[in-house]
Design an enzyme around this catalytic site. Structure first.
Site, PDB file in Angstrom:
ATOM      1  N   GLU A   1      -6.664   4.400   8.114  1.00 16.52           N
ATOM      2  CA  GLU A   1      -6.499   5.820   7.768  1.00 16.52           C
ATOM      3  C   GLU A   1      -7.757   6.364   7.087  1.00 16.52           C
ATOM      4  OE1 GLU A   1      -2.727   5.315   5.781  1.00 16.52           O
ATOM      5  OE2 GLU A   1      -1.851   4.798   7.715  1.00 16.52           O
TER       6      GLU A   1
ATOM      7  N   GLY B   1       2.970  -1.203   4.211  1.00 11.60           N
ATOM      8  CA  GLY B   1       2.968   0.206   3.846  1.00 11.60           C
ATOM      9  C   GLY B   1       4.367   0.666   3.465  1.00 11.60           C
ATOM     10  N   GLY B   2       5.056   1.276   4.429  1.00 11.50           N
ATOM     11  CA  GLY B   2       6.350   1.899   4.169  1.00 11.50           C
ATOM     12  C   GLY B   2       7.342   1.009   3.446  1.00 11.50           C
TER      13      GLY B   2
ATOM     14  N   LYS C   1      -0.025   4.226  -0.165  1.00 13.38           N
ATOM     15  CA  LYS C   1      -0.674   5.391   0.477  1.00 13.38           C
ATOM     16  C   LYS C   1      -0.499   6.624  -0.422  1.00 13.38           C
ATOM     17  CE  LYS C   1      -0.071   3.086   4.854  1.00 13.38           C
ATOM     18  NZ  LYS C   1       0.080   3.170   6.297  1.00 13.38           N
TER      19      LYS C   1
ATOM     20  N   SER D   1       3.881  -2.320  10.211  1.00 10.06           N
ATOM     21  CA  SER D   1       5.331  -2.359  10.427  1.00 10.06           C
ATOM     22  C   SER D   1       5.978  -3.684  10.011  1.00 10.06           C
ATOM     23  CB  SER D   1       5.673  -2.008  11.873  1.00 10.06           C
ATOM     24  OG  SER D   1       5.262  -0.676  12.172  1.00 10.06           O
TER      25      SER D   1
ATOM     26  N   HIS E   1      -9.336   0.733   5.341  1.00  9.89           N
ATOM     27  CA  HIS E   1      -8.041   0.975   5.996  1.00  9.89           C
ATOM     28  C   HIS E   1      -8.248   1.945   7.162  1.00  9.89           C
ATOM     29  CE1 HIS E   1      -3.952   2.329   6.709  1.00  9.89           C
ATOM     30  NE2 HIS E   1      -3.554   1.232   6.095  1.00  9.89           N
TER      31      HIS E   1
ATOM     32  N   ASN F   1       0.864  -1.181   0.000  1.00  4.27           N
ATOM     33  CA  ASN F   1       0.000   0.000   0.000  1.00  4.27           C
ATOM     34  C   ASN F   1       0.898   1.227   0.000  1.00  4.27           C
ATOM     35  OD1 ASN F   1      -1.767   2.062   0.570  1.00  4.27           O
ATOM     36  ND2 ASN F   1      -2.310   1.320   2.627  1.00  4.27           N
TER      37      ASN F   1
ATOM     38  N   GLY G   1       2.913   2.047  10.731  1.00  2.00           N
ATOM     39  CA  GLY G   1       3.867   3.135  10.570  1.00  2.00           C
ATOM     40  C   GLY G   1       4.630   3.489  11.831  1.00  2.00           C
TER      41      GLY G   1
HETATM   42  P1  PGA Z   1       3.191   0.138   7.537  1.00  2.00           P
HETATM   43  O1  PGA Z   1       1.674   0.336   7.027  1.00  2.00           O
HETATM   44  O2  PGA Z   1       3.698  -1.136   6.904  1.00  2.00           O
HETATM   45  O3  PGA Z   1       3.907   1.367   7.032  1.00  2.00           O
HETATM   46  O4  PGA Z   1       3.132   0.044   9.011  1.00  2.00           O
HETATM   47  C1  PGA Z   1       0.808  -0.767   6.929  1.00  2.00           C
HETATM   48  C2  PGA Z   1      -0.500  -0.352   6.359  1.00  2.00           C
HETATM   49  O5  PGA Z   1      -1.031   0.716   6.715  1.00  2.00           O
HETATM   50  O6  PGA Z   1      -1.071  -1.081   5.529  1.00  2.00           O
END
Ligand code: PGA
Length: 246
Positions: free
Chosen positions: A93, A227-228, A11, A206, A91, A9, A167
């Site tokens: 967010e 994510g990241g 984002k 994470s 999600h 993702n 995150g």
């Molecule tokens: P992250 O994000 O891997 O940066 O923690 C995960 C996500 O929101 O899908």
């Protein structure tokens, strides 16, 4: 057998130039049986889909209607037309930034199915909810409310993403992940029968190259929503490799 999945993702990150990362990820995807997906920002979907063969392209959200007067929104049908095969719904967010409730997530997920997209529905507790011992209650309520009745093993993926792990570099213990994934599997089987047994369950929050292998060894973890660490081919490639080896 559930096909493992590594979903990235991006984002609100990425650019046309960053699509070159897909080329560097492709050999990792081609090297194993896991399904690999990247969800870039909506304006990059068509370009990414035209660009990528080994890696499927998904969206991060969709509207619950197929078309109409909804300025700034994008329907699942339009995403499918642009080349998306999957969409993330619910999600945290989106739930936080846009006030999406379980019923909204269920409507979006139903719209995704209607357009022929696979939906990756996200659930997960906040730190306050975990500390209060409410994790399974929260996840159970979100699952019950966010999934439409017509979900099937082919159309639905569920991602467990503890809000406090997204995150932050914080990750639940393997026992905590196992507890929630076993609970979700039982809930899905109760509601959807054999389809519930076939729904893939991703862990998200994470996930990094350094912790991926141990997370993928947890029963009922069928992959990750990342994510990241999905922005760069070095990191995401290592996560794909860990999944292919699991
Ligand atoms: P992250 O994000 O891997 O940066 O923690 C995960 C996500 O929101 O899908």
């Amino acid at each position: 057998m559930r096909r493992k999945m590594a979903a990235g993702n991006w984002k609100m990150n990425g650019s046309r130039k960053a699509l070159s990362e897909l080329d560097a990820m492709a050999p990792h995807a081609a090297a194993g049986a896991a399904e690999v997906l990247i969800c870039p920002p909506a304006p990059l979907i068509a370009l990414a889909a035209a660009h990528s063969t080994e890696i499927a392209i998904g969206a991060q959200d969709c509207h619950n209607k197929p078309s109409g007067a909804h300025t700034g929104d994008t329907s699942a049908a339009i995403l499918a037309d642009a080349g998306a095969t999957h969409v993330i719904t619910g999600h945290s967010e989106r739930r936080t930034d846009h006030g999406e409730r379980d019923a909204d997530v269920a409507a979006k997920t139903a719209a995704a199915f209607e357009a022929g997209l696979v939906a990756i529905v996200c659930v997960g507790e906040t730190l306050a909810e975990r500390d209060a011992g409410k994790t399974l209650d929260v996840v159970g309520t979100q699952l019950a409310g966010s999934l439409p009745d017509r979900a099937s093993a082919a159309s639905l993926v569920v991602a467990y993403e503890p809000v406090w792990a997204i995150g932050t570099g914080k990750v639940p213990t393997l026992e905590q992940i196992a507890e929630v994934h076993d609970f979700m599997r039982a809930a899905l089987e109760t509601r959807f029968g054999s389809d519930g047994a076939g729904v893939r369950l991703l862990y998200g929050g994470s996930v990094k190259p350094g912790n991926a292998a141990e997370i993928f060894a947890v029963p009922n973890v069928d992959g990750a929503l990342v994510g990241g660490a999905s922005l760069k081919a070095d990191d995401f490639g290592a996560i794909i490799d860990a999944l292919n080896a699991a």
